[in-house]
Write an enzyme that holds these catalytic residues in place. Structure first.
Site, short mmCIF file in Angstrom:
data_model
loop_
_atom_site.label_atom_id
_atom_site.label_comp_id
_atom_site.label_asym_id
_atom_site.label_seq_id
_atom_site.Cartn_x
_atom_site.Cartn_y
_atom_site.Cartn_z
CB THR A 369 -3.41 5.46 7.69
OG1 THR A 369 -3.16 4.26 6.97
CG2 THR A 369 -4.09 6.45 6.77
CG LEU A 388 4.58 5.76 4.84
CD1 LEU A 388 5.53 5.95 6.02
CD2 LEU A 388 5.36 5.72 3.53
CG ASN A 389 -0.59 -0.83 4.32
OD1 ASN A 389 -1.64 -0.62 4.92
ND2 ASN A 389 -0.27 -2.02 3.87
CB SER A 441 -10.05 0.97 4.93
OG SER A 441 -10.10 -0.41 4.71
N GLY A 462 -6.39 1.52 9.35
CA GLY A 462 -6.58 0.34 8.51
C GLY A 462 -8.05 0.03 8.33
N1 GLY Z 1 -3.32 1.23 3.94
C1 GLY Z 1 -4.50 1.52 4.62
C2 GLY Z 1 -5.64 1.81 3.69
O1 GLY Z 1 -5.39 2.27 2.60
O2 GLY Z 1 -6.75 1.58 4.02
#
Ligand code: GLY
EC number: 2.3.2.2
Length: 560
Positions: A369, A388-389, A441, A462
């Site tokens: 991220t 984008l995750n 998160s 993450g």
């Molecule tokens: N994809 C990571 C988050 O949104 O926490």
């Protein structure tokens, strides 16, 4: 006499604690942008120098990261912005991706109800409806001051001129190259190996951005780009349609706001878990005066770990998209409840996560991220985390449009009770439904001290995002580190399940780990990942600002 000595002690004690650390990061007088790439920070600052405000700079920096940092910067993903205007008004924008209309709760399960590996993490089936373009248009419309064309011009010029590959970028592209080729095919732009010093030019992305500049927001959600994007994803078996794109809207949210001692902390509300979880963490540790312990000492790690454990257990059970689920925020954020949650904590021994809740999982993969922080000349502040995750998202690169697509669908609980790619176990609150936003998160955060803007902070990472942001704030406030030192300091993480602490490599002495083991803490020695890449700004007492740019990446503070 005794009173005088005590007063002196108190005064010196308090003044030691309160006298702010001297800056060690970049210090500027008026304005600053800190982001994952110098090119993006520089474009944000260029906009500020030309008279733009922090919101104009947000638009330009966000899009410049899509060019300079395709690992996480994006047009094909989404994010969250928390802001504080110079007059003290605060707010938050949710431009998180959402599930396509055809999504179902069991879309990633086989006929036996088991998760089909890869379906929510790789390729077209993993893609949620992107929100980034809607996000920047929403910000610009409501708060921008310069014409949009002016914000896009330097970004388009960067895509055409190209970005010089750094050592970190070469390593990242090398690490993920096979996966990108497997998903996107041998014709992909990223087939050719990149070396340090090469210049990567993005003509397709420049064309997409130019069309957006000429035709506005609808270009991405209803125009030629929308048609091409929906067709591209459907040809590859994905769910996203033109209707999904046409219906996408960014949403203004009320941020989570709470006090910790004399700080006022403003952070992202659901569908991010960041603000709620960090609020719980701070309120759980507040009665213990963590600043009395040494920075990163065994006791400080113990106290934080126990608050992380309890907060993540709640996060995973209660949180989801507030437009779909009732989240009992009043209850979760009540001080009585949080103090009661810590009532079984003792410095004598570790609490076991089974006694907080139950389940066994392992962390499967780290993820990416990106975060940037902005303060302008007027004192407006913007804290944005965008994603984008996974690294390069779903690894699906649309060559015609010039950007990667997210794999954000994996942030839903595909099967409640089963871990996602961060090892996070979700519950029904985060199950998949059409048009629902997946729990995040991401924790873009702004901190006021004595009623004034003090910190702008956030990070990728993450599930480790929340604990990294908490540690960075505590590093400056409780342990009196400068902004740059607070960002550089080694970090650790615990997330309730799996029930172990992970430490960054080399940052923690063996005796600290031995102390924790003696109390019954499990430490995962095999997993010593880099935890977060924090980009932050601290306002100094004289009004200047200090950048904290994380040396774990190519992150750079630029300002004037
Ligand atoms: N994809 C990571 C988050 O949104 O926490």
């Amino acid at each position: 006499m005794l009173f005088a000595a005590l007063s002196l002690l108190l005064v010196t004690g308090i003044s030691c604690r309160k006298s702010p650390a001297s800056p060690t990061g970049l210090v500027t007088e008026k304005a600053m942008v800190v982001s994952a790439r110098e090119e993006a920070s520089a474009i944000g600052v260029e906009i500020l120098r030309e008279g733009g405000n922090a919101f104009d700079a947000m638009v330009a920096t966000e899009l410049a990261l899509a060019v300079a940092y395709p690992y996480a910067g994006n047009l094909g993903g989404g994010g969250f912005m928390v802001y504080r205007k110079s007059n003290g008004d605060v707010g938050a924008l949710d431009y998180r991706e959402k599930a396509p209309l055809s999504a179902t709760a069991d879309m990633y399960l086989d006929s036996l109800g088991n998760v089909i590996p890869g379906l929510s993490t790789r390729g077209a089936t993993a893609v949620g409806v992107p929100g980034t373009v809607a996000g920047v248009f929403e910000v610009h419309e409501k708060m921008g001051s310069l014409p949009l064309e002016k914000l896009l011009e330097p970004v388009i010029a960067l895509a055409e001129r190209g970005v010089i590959v750094t050592e970190n970028q070469e390593n990242r592209l090398e690490r993920y190259r096979d996966q990108i080729i497997e998903i996107s095919g041998e014709e992909t732009f990223f087939f050719t190996k990149c070396r340090v010093g090469d210049t990567l030019k993005y003509p397709s992305l420049a064309n997409t951005l130019r069309r957006i500049k000429n035709n506005g927001r609808d270009e991405f959600y209803k125009g030629e780009t929308a048609k091409k994007l929906a067709a591209f994803i459907q040809e590859r078996g994905g769910y996203l349609t033109e209707e999904d794109l046409a219906k996408y809207q960014a949403v203004w949210r009320q941020p989570v706001i709470f006090n910790y001692k004399d700080l006022r902390i403003i952070s992202m509300s659901p569908p991010s878990s960041g603000g709620v979880t960090i609020n719980q963490i701070f309120k759980m540790i507040e009665p213990y005066d963590i600043g009395d312990y040494e920075h990163n000492s065994g006791e400080a790690i113990q106290l934080l770990t126990e608050s992380f454990r309890r907060a993540y257990a709640d996060r995973n059970f209660y949180l989801g998209d507030p437009d779909f689920v009732e989240i009992p925020l009043d209850f979760l954020l009540k001080e009585d409840y949080l103090h009661q949650r810590m009532s079984d904590f003792t410095f004598d021994k570790a609490t076991k996560s089974e006694s907080v809740s139950h389940g066994t999982v392992e962390i499967l993969e780290s993820a990416e991220t990106t975060h940037y922080s902005i303060v302008d000349e007027m004192g407006n502040a913007v804290s944005v985390t965008t994603t984008l995750n996974g690294a390069y998202g779903s690894k699906l690169y649309c060559d015609e449009l010039g950007f990667f697509l997210n794999n954000e669908m994996d942030d839903f609980s595909s099967k409640p009770g089963t871990p996602n790619m961060f090892g996070l176990i979700g519950a029904e609150a985060n199950s998949i439904a059409p048009e629902k936003r997946m729990l995040s998160s991401m924790t873009p955060t702004i901190v006021e001290k004595d009623g004034k803007l003090w910190l702008v902070v956030g990070t990728p990472g993450g599930s480790t995002i929340i604990t990294a942001v908490a540690q960075t704030i505590l590093n400056t406030y409780e342990f009196n580190l400068s902004m740059q030192e607070a960002v550089e300091a080694p970090r650790f993480h615990h997330q309730w399940l799996p029930d172990y602490i992970i430490f960054e490599p080399d940052g923690f002495p063996e005796e600290t780990k031995e102390f924790l083991r003696s109390k019954g803490y499990l430490i995962n020695e095999e997993r010593t990942p880099v935890i977060g890449k924090v980009d932050a700004i601290r306002i100094l007492p004289d009004g200047r600002m200090e950048g904290g740019a994380d040396p774990r990446g190519d992150d750079t503070a630029v300002g004037y």
